[in-house]
Enzyme design. Structure first.
Site, PDB file in Angstrom:
ATOM      1  N   ASP A   1       0.884  -1.096   0.092  1.00  0.00           N
ATOM      2  CA  ASP A   1       0.001   0.064  -0.126  1.00  0.00           C
ATOM      3  C   ASP A   1       0.933   1.123  -0.058  1.00  0.00           C
ATOM      4  O   ASP A   1       2.254   1.417   0.561  1.00  0.00           O
ATOM      5  CB  ASP A   1      -0.864  -0.246   1.294  1.00  0.00           C
ATOM      6  CG  ASP A   1      -1.570   1.212   1.177  1.00  0.00           C
ATOM      7  OD1 ASP A   1      -2.254   1.343   0.373  1.00  0.00           O
ATOM      8  OD2 ASP A   1      -1.950   1.779   2.407  1.00  0.00           O
TER       9      ASP A   1
ATOM     10  N   ASP B   1      -2.178  -0.863   5.833  1.00  0.00           N
ATOM     11  CA  ASP B   1      -2.686  -0.220   7.113  1.00  0.00           C
ATOM     12  C   ASP B   1      -3.987   0.040   7.345  1.00  0.00           C
ATOM     13  O   ASP B   1      -4.540   0.087   8.322  1.00  0.00           O
ATOM     14  CB  ASP B   1      -1.593   0.852   7.660  1.00  0.00           C
ATOM     15  CG  ASP B   1      -2.013   2.071   6.403  1.00  0.00           C
ATOM     16  OD1 ASP B   1      -2.667   1.877   5.475  1.00  0.00           O
ATOM     17  OD2 ASP B   1      -1.610   3.289   6.542  1.00  0.00           O
TER      18      ASP B   1
ATOM     19  N   ASP C   1      -7.233  -2.784   3.124  1.00  0.00           N
ATOM     20  CA  ASP C   1      -6.208  -3.808   2.602  1.00  0.00           C
ATOM     21  C   ASP C   1      -6.323  -5.157   3.322  1.00  0.00           C
ATOM     22  O   ASP C   1      -5.778  -5.976   2.955  1.00  0.00           O
ATOM     23  CB  ASP C   1      -4.771  -3.252   3.230  1.00  0.00           C
ATOM     24  CG  ASP C   1      -4.405  -1.736   2.668  1.00  0.00           C
ATOM     25  OD1 ASP C   1      -4.637  -1.537   1.546  1.00  0.00           O
ATOM     26  OD2 ASP C   1      -4.070  -0.902   3.436  1.00  0.00           O
TER      27      ASP C   1
END
Length: 905
Positions: free
Chosen positions: A328, A641, A645
């Site tokens: 990410d 985070d 995700d």
């Protein structure tokens, strides 16, 4: 197919939901809908119980063979052997259950993100009710600081901003507009007329009508994906299971062959059963599961020291085989702290140093360091940023650590920090120029103005906003040297070109202006005061990449690991950050969610081979990308985070969550948590994973060559018509003690040089490759010969008991010495430093001590059916016991010379 709610007008929404925008639902109707749709909460899938997990452990192929052997032993009155085998099975099963007994708490964490209460209109009155009682059609009142209690179609917004980073990955709150008309397919982050359960209102207020509740919401869909993601075996577990099946099948074939041969030769059935059991015990490395578990647990402890917490034991090794890291962007590769990196005052471009929210950093014009005391125009630009601002910078200290944190909007936070770098503190400047009134930000006009007393007759009006709108409100311009002059069309054009240039670098750009007025009305308006402004400058900000992440990406490339960025942020922003991190080159392709949706499965499968950046993606896209990467034979790690995700983390071979900024949902869905949110810690963890797998190979080689040797000893003695040289209890002693302690010590070996310069191992490669197989054949053959000779010498000199004592002692000594040659597949023990592994030295001393005890203590001698040895007996035992070590070291020398000669050719 019915159109999504964001495509429908407010009137259409209320019509379809049969709801009243002014009175809300009636209490009776709300109760009926609650019965129909169920509570507004996330369903949780029940996990397996302890008993079920325990029984799962017993389904292992090798375990079943051991259990059958133990049952046969009981019927043959060999109680001691059977109890030992059963104890081994139970201990291994308990270790497995202990490691797996972590019922997923991901859905509990998701529930925490749901608002506990909500303000709604019912029967024309405003009520506060538990959010679980919300139903489609409820009209919800939204205020700053509230969680969105369900998925909503907004019906009224006043400067409403919502933090959706957990769902979309965007680092900036989204401005919401109830009246926005949206057509076609729109990404989640662009659905500005809708709100989503679990997101946070950071500014403004509004009203919304509930369209979806519970598992039908966006966050509910994520919860369903987490539930649907089946737990897969790690590559190590798959390899160990495969090896176990080969061993078990080979064991059964040999046992059957020996049993038939024995009966054909006229041996007693009882004796042949005992021989078959001895073979089963010999073929199966009983200590291997326990050694693997303990070594992985030790690896977990070492990872803690490197800022990584492993939640799943076997995932430790998976790290070492990682071929692709899907990361990410926001908060993982970047700081998740909006930072001003460039400023523009007419005619001059300023670069700003610094990291995140730390109020330290210098300002340059080209190579020239600026003295802010001499920069009147720049100082005014920074003062406007501090004055026309509602954010606060906080400094938190705890022991030796400190943290700078922004309270308020991240964009305003970036401006507060920039001013602080110039020594302009928010409190100090507001004390000097106290705010007396304001015109709040409005998403329609895209401006904000604050009014400040100067202590004199005039009042300072500070305005910030969208550059293209602000410049049209300006009639004058402050030059870089501080002079003020009328703005020309060329001047406006220069400002807009600079704005375009900064925006093309994926910077978020805001303009600053000011004017002085004599008085301010109680209710100032834009028409009255946001005109005839003096343009001061532009500021460009971005959520910058972490400095350590740039270095970590370089290390990944050296180690042959591909880094892929997957983000919900905009395409240009993602590409700009990826280029700074060297994840992509200048002309490399970037795909967004809309483009992904248009690709067929075949085209998508091809795209994932080369595309390293994906933008504006949904949680479903992330899962699809990870799955496609895995289908190409890669071992995929996914970092993140946000809640968005979590499903991809579940589907990856190893999910990695950020410990500081990571949501509870992400942490519970992950296999590993990085405690310092540092991408570099992932690389350290990969290094540790490679060391662990290398060490696993070492002790698998050590244990397997012993087990193959044991089978050969019994099989060949059977063919020769000899008594069995090693009884089942002897084999258990060797497998569980003489082998287990040195194997554990091998599991703590340090990293061999050049390990992180090697390409990742082939995910399809087995633990036992051709090179190891050659070494196993050599060592097991030499060991078999040495022990059979030792047994024959003892047998002919003093009978079966003495022969078995010779055989057991020879085998134990050869195993202890072999551990030293198993420390490396390439380097000799002397090159590594014979005694450099202190744990192996302790294991050697312990094994020798136990060996002496069982042969010297009369009671133990009887239990193990051993004879008393004289000092001269040890001459033969020691001389034959050293042979496998000597041949093991010679094999390395020959293999190294062969490889060197082959490389030379």
């Amino acid at each position: 197919m019915e159109a999504p709610w964001y495509q429908k007008s407010i009137d259409e929404v209320f019509s379809e939901l049969s709801a009243d925008p002014k009175r809300g639902l009636s209490s009776q109707e709300a109760k009926a809908r609650l019965d129909k749709y169920g509570p507004n909460e996330l369903a949780q899938k029940k996990g397996p119980g302890i008993l079920q997990m325990f029984l799962e452990q017993l389904k292992d192929y090798m375990v079943i063979i051991l259990l059958i052997a133990s049952v046969i032993s009981i019927f043959l009155s060999e109680i001691t052997d059977s109890l030992i085998i059963i104890a081994i099975v139970i201990i291994n099963a308990c270790l497995g259950v202990f490691q797996e007994y972590r019922a997923s708490k991901a859905l509990e964490a998701l529930k925490k993100m749901s608002a506990p209460n909500a303000k709604v209109l019912r029967d024309g009155e405003t009520l506060t009710i538990p959010s679980r009682e919300l139903v489609p059609g409820d009209v919800v009142i939204l205020e700053t600081g509230d969680y969105m209690p369900a998925d909503l179609r907004l019906i009224s917004t006043v400067n409403l901003k919502v933090e959706e980073a957990a769902l979309t990955g965007e680092s900036v709150p989204v401005e919401k507009h109830a009246g926005a008309a949206l057509e076609g397919e729109v990404a989640l982050g662009d659905q500005i007329n809708s709100g989503f359960m679990g997101t946070v209102i950071t500014y403004g207020r509004g009203l919304g009508v509930v369209t979806k509740t519970g598992m039908n919401t966006v966050i509910g869909g994520i919860a369903a994906m987490i539930q649907e993601a089946e737990e897969e075996d790690t590559p190590l577990q798959k390899k160990l299971k495969h090896m176990g099946k080969l061993l078990g099948t080979g064991c059964l074939v040999i046992c059957a062959l020996v049993f038939v041969l024995g009966l054909a030769r006229g041996e007693e059935i009882l004796q042949m059963f005992m021989t078959a059991i001895s073979l089963a015990v010999a073929a199966i490395p009983e200590g291997l599961p326990a050694v693997v578990t303990i070594v992985l647990a030790i690896g977990m402890q070492r990872l803690v020291k490197r800022n990584a917490i492993m939640k799943k034991l076997h995932a430790v090794e998976t790290l070492g085989g990682t071929t692709v890291i899907c990361s990410d962007k926001t908060g993982t590769l970047t700081q998740n702290q909006m930072t001003i990196v460039k400023m523009y005052i007419p005619g001059r471009e300023i670069s700003v140093e610094g990291e995140g929210y730390k109020p330290f950093g210098r300002m340059y014009e080209g190579e020239k360091l600026l003295n802010l005391e001499e920069e009147q125009a720049l100082r005014r630009l920074l003062e406007i940023q501090a004055l026309c601002n509602d954010a606060r910078l906080e400094h938190l200290t705890e022991g030796a650590t400190e943290e700078w944190r922004i309270i308020g909007d991240p964009t305003e936070g970036a401006m507060i920090v920039a001013a602080a770098k110039a020594g302009i503190g928010r409190e100090e400047i507001n004390s000097k120029y106290p705010r007396i009134n304001e015109i709040p930000f409005d998403s329609g006009r895209k401006l904000m103005t604050t009014f400040h007393s100067t202590g004199g007759k005039l009042i300072l009006a500070c305005t910030k906003g969208a550059p293209d709108i602000l410049i049209e409100r300006c009639t004058k311009i402050m030059r870089g040297d501080g002079t003020i002059e009328p703005i020309t069309d060329e001047g406006k054009k220069a400002v807009l070109e600079e704005n375009h240039g900064l925006a093309s670098e994926a910077l978020r750009v805001l303009g600053m202006a000011f004017r002085e007025v004599e008085a301010v009305s109680d209710s100032p308006t834009s028409e009255e005061y946001e005109s005839d402004l003096i343009f001061c400058g532009l500021v460009g900000m971005i959520d910058p990449p972490r400095a350590e992440a740039i270095e970590a990406v370089k290390v990944c490339k050296t180690a042959g690991i591909r880094v892929v960025m997957i983000t919900g942020d905009y395409k240009d922003t993602a590409a700009a950050i990826a280029r700074q991190l060297d994840i992509i080159g200048e002309n490399d392709k970037v795909l967004d969610g809309a483009e992904l949706n248009k690709l067929s499965d075949e085209d998508f499968a091809e795209a994932v081979k080369t595309v390293n950046v994906y933008a504006r993606v949904s949680p479903e896209h992330k899962v699809r990308i990870v799955q496609a990467i895995k289908k190409h034979g890669n071992i995929a790690a996914m970092t993140g985070d946000g809640v968005n995700d979590a499903p991809a983390l579940k589907h990856a071979d190893i999910g990695i969550a950020m410990g500081i900024t990571g949501t509870d949902v992400t942490k519970e869905s992950a296999d590993m948590i990085i405690t310092d949110d540092n991408f570099a810690s992932i690389v350290s963890a990969v290094e540790e994973g490679r060391v662990i797998f290398s060490n696993i190979r070492k002790f698998v080689f050590f244990l397997m060559s012993c087990n193959v040797g044991e089978v050969l000893i019994i099989f060949i003695s059977m063919l020769l018509g000899w008594p069995i040289p090693l009884l089942p209890i002897h084999l258990l002693w060797v497998n569980l003690l003489t082998d287990a302690f040195p194997a554990l010590a091998l599991g703590t070996e340090k990293m061999e040089p050049g390990l992180m310069q090697q390409k990742p191992r082939d995910p399809k490669a087995t633990i036992i490759d051709k090179s190891m197989l050659v070494s196993i054949i050599v060592q097991s053959s030499v060991m078999t010969a040495a022990i059979l000779i030792s047994f024959y010498i003892g047998w002919t000199a003093g009978g079966e008991v003495l022969g078995r004592t010779y055989a057991l002692m020879t085998m134990c000594i050869s195993e202890i010495l072999r551990a030293y040659t198993c420390r490396s597949e390439k380097h000799t023990a002397f090159k590594l430093g014979f005694f450099s592994n202190s744990r192996l030295n302790l294991a050697t001393i312990g094994c020798l001590f136990l060996l002496v005890i069982i042969v010297l203590v009369p009671g133990l001698r009887d239990v193990f059916s051993l004879a008393k040895l004289s000092i001269h007996d040890w001459d033969w035992i020691a001389g034959l016991g050293i042979l496998p070590y000597v041949f093991g070291e010679l094999t390395k020398v020959i293999k190294n010379r062969y490889c060197t000669a082959k490389a030379g050719v």
